[in-house]
Design an enzyme around this catalytic site. Structure first.
Site, PDB file in Angstrom:
ATOM      1  N   ASP A   1       8.297  45.320 -13.662  1.00 60.04           N
ATOM      2  CA  ASP A   1       9.086  44.215 -14.208  1.00 60.04           C
ATOM      3  C   ASP A   1      10.552  44.574 -14.049  1.00 60.04           C
ATOM      4  O   ASP A   1      10.925  45.751 -14.172  1.00 60.04           O
ATOM      5  CB  ASP A   1       8.760  43.994 -15.688  1.00 60.04           C
ATOM      6  CG  ASP A   1       7.358  43.445 -15.917  1.00 60.04           C
ATOM      7  OD1 ASP A   1       6.848  42.724 -15.031  1.00 60.04           O
ATOM      8  OD2 ASP A   1       6.781  43.720 -16.980  1.00 60.04           O
TER       9      ASP A   1
ATOM     10  N   ASP B   1       5.226  36.977 -13.242  1.00 59.03           N
ATOM     11  CA  ASP B   1       5.207  36.512 -14.633  1.00 59.03           C
ATOM     12  C   ASP B   1       5.801  35.112 -14.750  1.00 59.03           C
ATOM     13  O   ASP B   1       5.266  34.257 -15.462  1.00 59.03           O
ATOM     14  CB  ASP B   1       5.996  37.463 -15.533  1.00 59.03           C
ATOM     15  CG  ASP B   1       5.428  38.867 -15.573  1.00 59.03           C
ATOM     16  OD1 ASP B   1       4.206  39.023 -15.374  1.00 59.03           O
ATOM     17  OD2 ASP B   1       6.206  39.800 -15.810  1.00 59.03           O
TER      18      ASP B   1
END
Length: 165
Positions: free
Chosen positions: A118, A136
């Site tokens: 991330d 995401d």
């Protein structure tokens, strides 16, 4: 374009964009060394290895947990693709495609690195949003599309019931 090919195209585009951004940031920039990279007063690039799911929930620090999350992601992608094959609208197929592409993108990370990479961190003042990636974002947008499609279908059904009365 028919719904299934459209949904598969959206899934492929989401997957390619997700993996391209991750590979580019990890291997073509000095982000891992120089983090954070400030993009704006409210946004920065960072390196976070997420061993769980969204928002860092269900952290898995064992190989069994890692592979269970991979299996869940793959099974979800297969089930959502089967749903996509039966849908009659591009909106629903596209929403499902966003989720499928995101699920596969994050599964690839778990297989390759043992965790999901991330990198986007949004914040303002004392408020901080969780760190996320393109996969995401695709999943969240896909779920929003599913909700929008459900509301739209409900309104359509209500209009049909009123017109039949």
């Amino acid at each position: 374009m028919r719904p299934l090919p459209f949904g598969l195209l959206v899934a492929a585009a989401t997957l390619v964009l997700d993996q391209a951004t991750k590979l580019g940031l990890l291997f073509l920039t000095d982000l891992p060394i120089r983090q954070p990279i400030v993009l704006a007063p409210f946004a920065q690039l960072v390196v976070v290895w997420n061993r769980g799911v969204s928002y860092g929930l269900f952290q898995q620090h064992t190989e069994l947990g890692r592979w269970l999350l991979v299996a869940v992601s793959v099974l979800a992608a297969v089930a959502l693709t089967a749903w996509m094959a039966r849908t009659g609208t591009r909106l629903l197929a596209g929403a499902l495609g966003l989720i499928v592409g995101g699920a596969i993108g994050n599964a690839i990370d778990r297989i390759a690195y043992g965790a999901v990479f991330d990198f986007v961190h949004l914040h303002a003042g004392g408020w901080s949003w969780y760190v996320f990636n393109v996969a995401d974002a695709g999943i969240v947008l896909g779920v929003a599309g599913l909700l929008y499609d459900a509301v739209r279908a409900e309104r359509r059904n209500a209009r049909e019931i009123r017109s039949d009365a």
